[in-house]
Design a protein around this motif. Structure first.
Motif, PDB file in Angstrom:
ATOM      1  N   ASN A  42       0.813  -1.223   0.000  1.00 20.95           N
ATOM      2  CA  ASN A  42       0.000   0.000   0.000  1.00 20.95           C
ATOM      3  C   ASN A  42       0.838   1.262   0.000  1.00 20.95           C
ATOM      4  O   ASN A  42       0.302   2.362  -0.097  1.00 20.95           O
ATOM      5  CB  ASN A  42      -0.887   0.043   1.248  1.00 20.95           C
ATOM      6  N   SER A  43       2.144   1.112   0.167  1.00 21.79           N
ATOM      7  CA  SER A  43       2.980   2.295   0.338  1.00 21.79           C
ATOM      8  C   SER A  43       4.421   1.950   0.025  1.00 21.79           C
ATOM      9  O   SER A  43       4.771   0.766  -0.123  1.00 21.79           O
ATOM     10  CB  SER A  43       2.891   2.794   1.787  1.00 21.79           C
ATOM     11  N   GLY A  44       5.249   2.989  -0.005  1.00 24.13           N
ATOM     12  CA  GLY A  44       6.670   2.783  -0.224  1.00 24.13           C
ATOM     13  C   GLY A  44       7.336   2.096   0.948  1.00 24.13           C
ATOM     14  O   GLY A  44       8.110   1.149   0.783  1.00 24.13           O
ATOM     15  N   THR A  45       7.012   2.556   2.135  1.00 21.42           N
ATOM     16  CA  THR A  45       7.662   1.991   3.312  1.00 21.42           C
ATOM     17  C   THR A  45       7.377   0.487   3.418  1.00 21.42           C
ATOM     18  O   THR A  45       8.244  -0.304   3.779  1.00 21.42           O
ATOM     19  CB  THR A  45       7.267   2.776   4.590  1.00 21.42           C
ATOM     20  N   GLU A  46       6.184   0.077   3.050  1.00 21.83           N
ATOM     21  CA  GLU A  46       5.863  -1.361   3.074  1.00 21.83           C
ATOM     22  C   GLU A  46       6.614  -2.127   1.991  1.00 21.83           C
ATOM     23  O   GLU A  46       6.915  -3.319   2.172  1.00 21.83           O
ATOM     24  CB  GLU A  46       4.367  -1.571   2.852  1.00 21.83           C
TER      25      GLU A  46
ATOM     26  N   SER B 252      20.205   8.574   3.078  1.00 16.99           N
ATOM     27  CA  SER B 252      19.160   7.896   2.305  1.00 16.99           C
ATOM     28  C   SER B 252      17.811   8.104   2.982  1.00 16.99           C
ATOM     29  O   SER B 252      17.738   8.498   4.143  1.00 16.99           O
ATOM     30  CB  SER B 252      19.472   6.399   2.248  1.00 16.99           C
ATOM     31  N   PHE B 253      16.762   7.813   2.234  1.00 19.70           N
ATOM     32  CA  PHE B 253      15.421   7.789   2.822  1.00 19.70           C
ATOM     33  C   PHE B 253      14.666   6.588   2.270  1.00 19.70           C
ATOM     34  O   PHE B 253      14.530   6.439   1.055  1.00 19.70           O
ATOM     35  CB  PHE B 253      14.629   9.063   2.506  1.00 19.70           C
ATOM     36  N   HIS B 254      14.185   5.729   3.172  1.00 19.60           N
ATOM     37  CA  HIS B 254      13.464   4.548   2.716  1.00 19.60           C
ATOM     38  C   HIS B 254      12.105   4.392   3.375  1.00 19.60           C
ATOM     39  O   HIS B 254      11.413   3.408   3.114  1.00 19.60           O
ATOM     40  CB  HIS B 254      14.316   3.293   2.937  1.00 19.60           C
ATOM     41  N   GLY B 255      11.720   5.305   4.252  1.00 16.03           N
ATOM     42  CA  GLY B 255      10.386   5.218   4.836  1.00 16.03           C
ATOM     43  C   GLY B 255      10.403   5.330   6.349  1.00 16.03           C
ATOM     44  O   GLY B 255      11.454   5.420   6.971  1.00 16.03           O
ATOM     45  N   ARG B 256       9.205   5.294   6.942  1.00 16.28           N
ATOM     46  CA  ARG B 256       9.036   5.635   8.357  1.00 16.28           C
ATOM     47  C   ARG B 256       8.649   4.480   9.259  1.00 16.28           C
ATOM     48  O   ARG B 256       8.565   4.656  10.468  1.00 16.28           O
ATOM     49  CB  ARG B 256       7.959   6.725   8.484  1.00 16.28           C
TER      50      ARG B 256
ATOM     51  N   LEU C  13      20.005   0.935  -1.768  1.00 15.24           N
ATOM     52  CA  LEU C  13      20.235   2.348  -2.083  1.00 15.24           C
ATOM     53  C   LEU C  13      19.191   2.865  -3.065  1.00 15.24           C
ATOM     54  O   LEU C  13      18.577   2.077  -3.789  1.00 15.24           O
ATOM     55  CB  LEU C  13      21.648   2.569  -2.633  1.00 15.24           C
ATOM     56  N   GLU C  14      19.011   4.175  -3.045  1.00 17.12           N
ATOM     57  CA  GLU C  14      18.158   4.831  -4.038  1.00 17.12           C
ATOM     58  C   GLU C  14      19.012   5.101  -5.275  1.00 17.12           C
ATOM     59  O   GLU C  14      20.107   5.646  -5.138  1.00 17.12           O
ATOM     60  CB  GLU C  14      17.654   6.176  -3.498  1.00 17.12           C
ATOM     61  N   THR C  15      18.524   4.752  -6.432  1.00 14.64           N
ATOM     62  CA  THR C  15      19.286   4.995  -7.657  1.00 14.64           C
ATOM     63  C   THR C  15      19.554   6.494  -7.805  1.00 14.64           C
ATOM     64  O   THR C  15      20.642   6.903  -8.229  1.00 14.64           O
ATOM     65  CB  THR C  15      18.528   4.446  -8.886  1.00 14.64           C
TER      66      THR C  15
ATOM     67  N   GLY D  37      16.490  10.907  -3.143  1.00 10.38           N
ATOM     68  CA  GLY D  37      15.463  11.948  -3.237  1.00 10.38           C
ATOM     69  C   GLY D  37      15.449  12.878  -2.043  1.00 10.38           C
ATOM     70  O   GLY D  37      15.992  13.985  -2.085  1.00 10.38           O
ATOM     71  N   GLU D  38      14.862  12.398  -0.930  1.00 13.89           N
ATOM     72  CA  GLU D  38      14.711  13.244   0.260  1.00 13.89           C
ATOM     73  C   GLU D  38      16.052  13.797   0.736  1.00 13.89           C
ATOM     74  O   GLU D  38      16.113  14.890   1.290  1.00 13.89           O
ATOM     75  CB  GLU D  38      14.068  12.442   1.400  1.00 13.89           C
ATOM     76  N   GLY D  39      17.116  13.029   0.527  1.00 18.22           N
ATOM     77  CA  GLY D  39      18.441  13.448   0.992  1.00 18.22           C
ATOM     78  C   GLY D  39      18.992  14.651   0.250  1.00 18.22           C
ATOM     79  O   GLY D  39      19.989  15.233   0.675  1.00 18.22           O
TER      80      GLY D  39
ATOM     81  N   LEU E 153      17.418  -1.890  -5.100  1.00 22.19           N
ATOM     82  CA  LEU E 153      17.365  -0.502  -5.567  1.00 22.19           C
ATOM     83  C   LEU E 153      15.993   0.077  -5.239  1.00 22.19           C
ATOM     84  O   LEU E 153      14.962  -0.462  -5.638  1.00 22.19           O
ATOM     85  CB  LEU E 153      17.651  -0.418  -7.072  1.00 22.19           C
ATOM     86  N   ASP E 154      16.016   1.172  -4.488  1.00 25.32           N
ATOM     87  CA  ASP E 154      14.781   1.858  -4.113  1.00 25.32           C
ATOM     88  C   ASP E 154      14.453   2.863  -5.211  1.00 25.32           C
ATOM     89  O   ASP E 154      15.112   3.889  -5.350  1.00 25.32           O
ATOM     90  CB  ASP E 154      14.978   2.553  -2.751  1.00 25.32           C
ATOM     91  N   GLU E 155      13.432   2.506  -5.983  1.00 27.48           N
ATOM     92  CA  GLU E 155      13.006   3.350  -7.114  1.00 27.48           C
ATOM     93  C   GLU E 155      11.675   4.027  -6.794  1.00 27.48           C
ATOM     94  O   GLU E 155      10.930   4.413  -7.700  1.00 27.48           O
ATOM     95  CB  GLU E 155      12.879   2.486  -8.366  1.00 27.48           C
ATOM     96  N   ILE E 156      11.384   4.150  -5.510  1.00 28.48           N
ATOM     97  CA  ILE E 156      10.079   4.676  -5.110  1.00 28.48           C
ATOM     98  C   ILE E 156       9.870   6.101  -5.629  1.00 28.48           C
ATOM     99  O   ILE E 156       8.792   6.442  -6.110  1.00 28.48           O
ATOM    100  CB  ILE E 156       9.923   4.586  -3.572  1.00 28.48           C
ATOM    101  N   GLN E 157      10.919   6.908  -5.562  1.00 26.61           N
ATOM    102  CA  GLN E 157      10.781   8.282  -6.051  1.00 26.61           C
ATOM    103  C   GLN E 157      11.321   8.446  -7.471  1.00 26.61           C
ATOM    104  O   GLN E 157      10.725   9.140  -8.295  1.00 26.61           O
ATOM    105  CB  GLN E 157      11.508   9.257  -5.105  1.00 26.61           C
ATOM    106  N   CYS E 158      12.450   7.818  -7.762  1.00 24.31           N
ATOM    107  CA  CYS E 158      13.102   8.054  -9.057  1.00 24.31           C
ATOM    108  C   CYS E 158      12.582   7.153 -10.167  1.00 24.31           C
ATOM    109  O   CYS E 158      12.928   7.358 -11.335  1.00 24.31           O
ATOM    110  CB  CYS E 158      14.614   7.927  -8.920  1.00 24.31           C
TER     111      CYS E 158
ATOM    112  N   ALA F 240       6.707   2.774  -5.611  1.00 25.26           N
ATOM    113  CA  ALA F 240       5.460   3.267  -5.006  1.00 25.26           C
ATOM    114  C   ALA F 240       5.175   4.610  -5.680  1.00 25.26           C
ATOM    115  O   ALA F 240       5.184   4.678  -6.901  1.00 25.26           O
ATOM    116  CB  ALA F 240       5.572   3.399  -3.490  1.00 25.26           C
ATOM    117  N   LYS F 241       4.989   5.667  -4.896  1.00 28.62           N
ATOM    118  CA  LYS F 241       4.723   7.010  -5.420  1.00 28.62           C
ATOM    119  C   LYS F 241       3.967   7.016  -6.770  1.00 28.62           C
ATOM    120  O   LYS F 241       2.762   6.859  -6.755  1.00 28.62           O
ATOM    121  CB  LYS F 241       6.020   7.822  -5.451  1.00 28.62           C
ATOM    122  N   ALA F 242       4.634   7.132  -7.903  1.00 32.06           N
ATOM    123  CA  ALA F 242       3.898   7.265  -9.163  1.00 32.06           C
ATOM    124  C   ALA F 242       3.382   5.940  -9.721  1.00 32.06           C
ATOM    125  O   ALA F 242       2.790   5.917 -10.791  1.00 32.06           O
ATOM    126  CB  ALA F 242       4.759   7.962 -10.205  1.00 32.06           C
TER     127      ALA F 242
END
Ligand code: PLP
Length: 394
Positions: free
Chosen positions: A101-105, A135-139, A187-189, A192-194, A220-225, A249-251
């Motif tokens: 349901n989300s990026g963090t999940e 990095s940022f991967h969720g809460r 890692l995020e490719t 983003g938040e960083g 690879l965390d592609e949630i934002q990119c 996630a996101k888009a």
């Protein structure tokens, strides 16, 4: 608007310092508040609204699904699940999808898949994950544990153990954290938040080679990119470096809450099995109808190609701003994920002034102005953004 804001503050837990705007509706690449004020949206709900608002065919696909069934649980098959998983596997050229349901999940699932993969190999349970500083991967607790931001973590310790941090774009620092217990590097490719830091090609290739050599999984965390933002469906596709697990996630649903972790064949064949992981809502028919519609539209409309074609113009106009204004020192980014480093004044001030001028932008890190517009913007919207941003900077 003050009445709505007061009513919200009365009962919404105060975990966000929200901008003093009450949004009512969107149209194309514009948002409107309850006073009727119009904003050019270069934030897109934090890189969510890839297709902007009410893209032809998107709402219709959701409405059609609402009229059929919106939830079934994962105890049954449903048509949108088959459609969405097939399309996401095809777009990523990966093997198996788990919808969340989300990026963090999605990150939680990726962590569990990596740990299970390592557990099946050696039967031990003390595996480690190497993540990146800034990095940022969720809460959620697992995702927070691999998020390289001490400030977000501090009050919630102890977090998940076995996490080590290395410096992004510094292969030696990753090598220094890897040992025989390491089960994954995450890692995020493009961070983003960083503060919008794209991975360097040699770094990503080096991490991949290291992972292959030691049979460590690359997450690879592609949630934002991901999802077309950098001009490829997924940012890693431009580097020619394939992850073992990808999170998105996101888009992915362009507004409907949905995420996914996607496994390559090797990882799918030797990790999570029935009983290991689950979700009540994840990948329900409405969410999957959104994913399916989004991936259809991306393909038909050539969204990535559009981003690629327009990126040089966006970068050229932003570079000219950096040249012209002393308070902007650097532009960083890829495609429609761009950051401008603000020096000598606060980013917040620039963001607020922009809102005042009808331009929605957000910040990243402590000093970066982040531009993550809908992927369907045209040249004229870039011109309008530059004009409004210049007015705000002045
Ligand atoms: C937003 C984001 C997340 C978390 O996603 P949520 O849907 O907010 O849980 C994780 N990783 C990256 C790179 C993100 O940008």
């Amino acid at each position: 608007m003050n009445d709505y804001m007061e009513a919200a503050e009365a009962h919404v837990l105060h975990t966000y310092n929200r901008f003093p705007i009450v949004l009512e509706k969107g149209d194309g690449v514009y948002l409107y508040d309850t006073d009727g004020k119009k904003y050019l949206d270069f934030a897109a709900g934090i890189a969510v609204f890839g297709l902007g608002y009410h893209y032809p065919g998107y709402d219709e696909a959701l409405k059609e699904q609402i009229d059929k069934v919106i939830h079934t649980s994962n105890l049954f098959y449903h048509v949108p699940l088959a459609d969405a998983a097939g399309k996401l596997a095809k777009a990523s050229r990966m093997s198996k999808v788990f919808f969340t349901n989300s990026g963090t999940e999605a990150i939680e699932g990726a962590i569990k898949a990596a740990r299970k993969y390592a557990y099946l190999k050696d039967g031990s349970t003390d595996h480690e994950i190497v993540s990146m500083n800034h990095s940022f991967h969720g809460r959620s607790v697992g995702a927070l544990s691999v998020t390289g931001n001490f400030h977000y973590q501090e009050a919630f310790r102890p977090l998940m153990g076995g996490v080590k941090f290395a410096d992004f774009n510094d292969l030696d620092s990753v090598k220094a954290q890897v040992n025989e217990k390491t089960c994954a590097v995450i890692l995020e490719t493009v961070q983003g938040e960083g503060g919008i830091y794209p991975a360097e090609k040699s770094f990503l290739e080096g991490v991949k080679a290291l992972c292959e050599e030691k049979d460590i999984l690359l997450i690879l965390d592609e949630i934002q990119c991901g999802m077309g933002r950098t001009g490829s469906m997924f940012a890693w596709q431009e580097y020619g470096v394939e992850p073992d697990i990808m999170t998105c996630a996101k888009a992915l649903g362009c507004g409907i809450p949905v995420g996914a972790f996607v496994l390559n064949e090797k990882t799918a064949a030797a990790s999570l099995v029935p009983g290991d992981h689950g979700t009540t809502y994840g990948g329900n028919p409405l969410a999957c109808a959104a994913v399916s519609a989004v991936l259809d539209i991306f393909e038909k409309a050539g969204i990535q190609e559009h981003v690629k074609a327009l990126t040089p113009y966006l970068e050229e106009r932003l570079d000219a701003l950096v040249e012209k204004y002393d308070c902007l020192s650097v532009r960083r980014g890829k495609g429609f994920m761009q950051g401008l480093v603000v020096t000598g004044r606060s980013v917040g001030e620039v963001v607020n002034q922009s809102l005042e001028n009808g331009l929605m932008v957000i910040s990243a890190g402590s000093d970066v102005l982040r531009l993550v517009p809908p992927l369907v913007i045209e040249k004229e919207h870039i011109d309008e953004m530059i004009e409004k941003l210049e007015k705000s900077l002045a």
